[in-house]
Design an enzyme around this catalytic site. Structure first.
Site, PDB file in Angstrom:
ATOM      1  N   ASP A   7     -40.341  13.164 -30.529  1.00  9.80           N
ATOM      2  CA  ASP A   7     -41.251  12.945 -31.638  1.00  9.80           C
ATOM      3  C   ASP A   7     -42.551  13.673 -31.276  1.00  9.80           C
ATOM      4  OD1 ASP A   7     -42.450  11.628 -33.959  1.00  9.80           O
ATOM      5  OD2 ASP A   7     -43.491  10.396 -32.477  1.00  9.80           O
ATOM      6  N   ASP A  23     -42.161   7.025 -29.775  1.00 15.97           N
ATOM      7  CA  ASP A  23     -43.149   6.000 -29.447  1.00 15.97           C
ATOM      8  C   ASP A  23     -43.178   4.840 -30.424  1.00 15.97           C
ATOM      9  OD1 ASP A  23     -46.040   6.505 -31.280  1.00 15.97           O
ATOM     10  OD2 ASP A  23     -44.337   7.844 -31.465  1.00 15.97           O
ATOM     11  N   ASP A  82     -46.355  13.128 -32.999  1.00 24.04           N
ATOM     12  CA  ASP A  82     -47.567  12.301 -33.007  1.00 24.04           C
ATOM     13  C   ASP A  82     -47.335  10.976 -32.283  1.00 24.04           C
ATOM     14  OD1 ASP A  82     -49.477  13.699 -35.167  1.00 24.04           O
ATOM     15  OD2 ASP A  82     -47.394  13.836 -35.847  1.00 24.04           O
TER      16      ASP A  82
END
Length: 222
Positions: A9, A170, A11
């Site tokens: 991922d 995250d 951001d």
């Protein structure tokens, strides 16, 4: 050497982009005559793409029609584009970890809900583009995470199978994406995690890229 694909991922996983996203929201909401969310609230809106971020921010400040939402999103994306990576930073240790993974022969890619062009631009400006075999961002004509399709597209487009892949993210969205794709998931807990991580348990959890060894990720596909 085992052939392996590590998909990330963007951001909240590789980069801390929340300050620039927040600043773009502040500028947009000032133009709209609304009180902007604070940084922590902005972080809680990240994960499902720019459209959902704007929808959540508008809903929290009185709501908006579809046309108003569309106009606000255009303003936000324009402000974000102008800011570039003024406040965005790679998390400490990311550069070294990516270099170590490449030295071990791993193929690296990105799968993000950030729109395709901003994702490419940010990766170019911050120096991630040269390390990635593929940067897969969001587009109007294709599903977004947690639909597994974007992640599976990355795996297939790079000629890997799911047994040879790991997804690093995250958030709950990233965890759900990996679970739906049946790909091993490594959770970075130092990013924008925005809810409880359910079953199945991540194959790996870490809170600091500086303490993560390349072998920790590669062992998940060996």
């Amino acid at each position: 050497m085992t052939r392996s694909l590590i998909v990330f991922d963007l951001d909240g996983t590789l980069i801390d982009s929340a300050p620039d996203l927040h600043q773009a929201l502040v500028e947009t909401f000032r133009e709209l005559g609304r009180s902007p969310p604070d940084l922590a609230t902005t972080v809680s809106y990240v994960g499902n793409g720019a459209g959902m971020l704007m929808r959540r921010a508008l809903a929290a400040t009185g709501g908006a029609s579809k046309d108003e939402e569309s106009a606000a999103l255009k303003m936000f994306l324009s402000a974000y584009h102008k800011a570039g990576v003024t406040l965005t930073r790679l998390y400490p240790g990311v550069t070294q970890t990516l270099a170590a993974l490449r030295a071990e022969g791993a193929t690296l890619a990105i799968c993000t809900n950030k729109p395709q062009e901003p994702a490419l631009e940010v990766c170019r400006m911050i120096g991630l583009d040269a390390t990635m075999a593929l940067i897969h961002g969001a587009a109007p004509d294709r599903p977004r995470k947690p639909d597994p399709s974007p992640l599976l597209d990355v795996v297939r487009n790079l000629n890997f199978d799911i047994q040879s892949a790991v997804f690093v993210g995250d958030s709950v969205v990233d965890h759900e994406t990996a679970a739906a794709a049946r790909i091993r998931f490594a959770l970075f807990t130092g990013g924008y995690i925005n809810g409880e991580i359910g079953a199945p348990d991540p194959a790996l959890r870490f809170d600091d890229w500086r303490r993560l060894r390349a072998a920790d990720l590669l062992e998940l596909v060996r």
